[in-house]
Write an enzyme that holds these catalytic residues in place. Sequence first.
Site, PDB file in Angstrom:
ATOM      1  N   LYS A  95       0.859  -1.189   0.000  1.00 49.40           N
ATOM      2  CA  LYS A  95       0.000   0.000   0.000  1.00 49.40           C
ATOM      3  C   LYS A  95       0.891   1.233   0.000  1.00 49.40           C
ATOM      4  O   LYS A  95       1.417   1.638   1.034  1.00 49.40           O
ATOM      5  CB  LYS A  95      -0.923   0.053   1.212  1.00 49.40           C
ATOM      6  CG  LYS A  95      -1.967   1.193   1.090  1.00 49.40           C
ATOM      7  CD  LYS A  95      -2.503   1.660   2.415  1.00 49.40           C
ATOM      8  CE  LYS A  95      -1.646   2.731   3.060  1.00 49.40           C
ATOM      9  NZ  LYS A  95      -1.604   4.023   2.279  1.00 49.40           N
ATOM     10  N   GLU A 100       9.545   2.111  10.897  1.00 51.53           N
ATOM     11  CA  GLU A 100      10.550   3.155  10.682  1.00 51.53           C
ATOM     12  C   GLU A 100       9.793   4.466  10.744  1.00 51.53           C
ATOM     13  O   GLU A 100       9.038   4.804   9.844  1.00 51.53           O
ATOM     14  CB  GLU A 100      11.256   2.956   9.335  1.00 51.53           C
ATOM     15  CG  GLU A 100      12.588   3.680   9.242  1.00 51.53           C
ATOM     16  CD  GLU A 100      12.447   5.143   8.889  1.00 51.53           C
ATOM     17  OE1 GLU A 100      12.559   5.988   9.817  1.00 51.53           O
ATOM     18  OE2 GLU A 100      12.222   5.447   7.718  1.00 51.53           O
ATOM     19  N   CYS A 121      13.178  11.787   7.427  1.00 51.08           N
ATOM     20  CA  CYS A 121      13.128  11.436   8.841  1.00 51.08           C
ATOM     21  C   CYS A 121      14.501  11.532   9.498  1.00 51.08           C
ATOM     22  O   CYS A 121      14.596  11.700  10.713  1.00 51.08           O
ATOM     23  CB  CYS A 121      12.546  10.039   9.021  1.00 51.08           C
ATOM     24  SG  CYS A 121      13.354   8.778   8.017  1.00 51.08           S
ATOM     25  N   GLU A 138       8.972  16.838  15.007  1.00 45.48           N
ATOM     26  CA  GLU A 138       9.542  16.678  13.673  1.00 45.48           C
ATOM     27  C   GLU A 138       8.836  17.658  12.730  1.00 45.48           C
ATOM     28  O   GLU A 138       7.628  17.560  12.527  1.00 45.48           O
ATOM     29  CB  GLU A 138       9.347  15.239  13.198  1.00 45.48           C
ATOM     30  CG  GLU A 138      10.045  14.936  11.893  1.00 45.48           C
ATOM     31  CD  GLU A 138       9.913  13.475  11.492  1.00 45.48           C
ATOM     32  OE1 GLU A 138      10.894  12.906  10.986  1.00 45.48           O
ATOM     33  OE2 GLU A 138       8.824  12.903  11.693  1.00 45.48           O
TER      34      GLU A 138
END
Length: 480
Positions: A174, A249, A282, A382
Amino acid sequence: MQHLHHFFIDGAWVPPHRLNAIEVVDPSTEQPIASLALGAEEDVERAVTAAARAFLSWSETPLKERKAAVVRLAEVYQRRAEEMGAAISREMGAPIDLATTAQVGSGSGHFQTFLDLIGGFEFEEWLEADSHCHRILKEPIGVVALITPWNWPMNQIALKVVPALLTGCTVVLKPSEIAPLSGHLFAEMVAEAGIPAGVFNLVHGNGAGVGSALTAHPRVDMVSFTGSNRAGVAISKTAADTIKRVSLELGGKGANILFDDADEEAVARGLASCFLNSGQGCNAPSRMLVHRGIYEETVAKAAEIARAVQVAPASRPGDHIGPVVSRAQYERIQGLIASGLEQGARLVAGGLGRPEGLEIGYFVRPTVLADCTNDMTVAREEIFGPVQVIIPFDSEEEAIAIANDTVFGLTNYVQSADLDRARRVARALRSGMVEINGVGRSWRTPFGGYKQSGSGREGGLWGIEEFLEVKAVSGWDGTG
């Protein structure tokens, strides 16, 4: 407009159970470029059933044949690389030069690395070198659901799909519904490469629909997810009901520690890494920690570098950054910049709003916020945009404490001419990866983090082992 109204299931392109479509938007123009069908639970059921049926034969297929199939896929990928770069550039706003080199190239690198490693990988070994009683078997885990993000689409698809197929797993992919063109094209490549029916399946959809259905499905043996911490928590909770393996992750808030003996290119290197892919990474070194002795000159240099960064539409060739991926992402970044200013950060470059001359598109001004403290929102969350936060420190111990004072632990960076100090700091940092003086990762480096940056590792030998179960057989040679 491109119509992505079919899913790749059991070796064929099939329509969805029912058509529920959304628009895919070009972030440079804010105009729709594709219509995407979102899958339902019934589509997931078809895909998982196909993968489960194919697993029986694919897991028993000799490694030589599995490897040959992946080699064919890699060859198709390379032949259609320009097409893939164009798709990535349009869907998520990566400048075309970046898309056709680093973005597409990351997939190529992982293809080659896994193909190089798999030939020497030990799927069977003795527990004890001097005894043939105990045999260790490493076997494919089964049907794996692969849920991938929009920011480095081919990097993440290759990191997951390639080792899964090589180890004998079957997959349901997906890709992100925000940037689905590249994943759809990848499925076309799978079909062209002649991968056996059911081994690879693709269902488009969002996290709440297809993502949740895959995670909860009792015949899915593993979920490998890359994305937000919020989604990672939801996946972990849903997967717990069936006790399936979950590899995550997630986010990062990397610290880039500049000691007073850092080399002359350290600041420029840090800004370039922070702003790469419009800051949508990231492992971006978004917190620059600077020794007090070089603080003001570093802030001035960072401001000068940021002001020189060019921002332009993704279709334009050249060395510049493009837009961020969506309106929601743009507005979130604006809110975080505003919070930094409200909480006392000093704006030395960039700031709120779009760059001059770019009134249309999700473009963010390359921004540097100085005089930050680690309790500010911009230092905790973040940002996922071209925003560099600068924090001063006075000692090695303080730098380590600031760097580790975060819920994340993906990648940290150390800049110092004193390698003993750099190594000492690297050992003290609580993160899955540390880069010293600009030396980047190898293709074989295990990618993953500590704490809320996730669990498991991708890439290299560790990325192969993620998709394997370990079976211990005693009495192999008939002795006890």
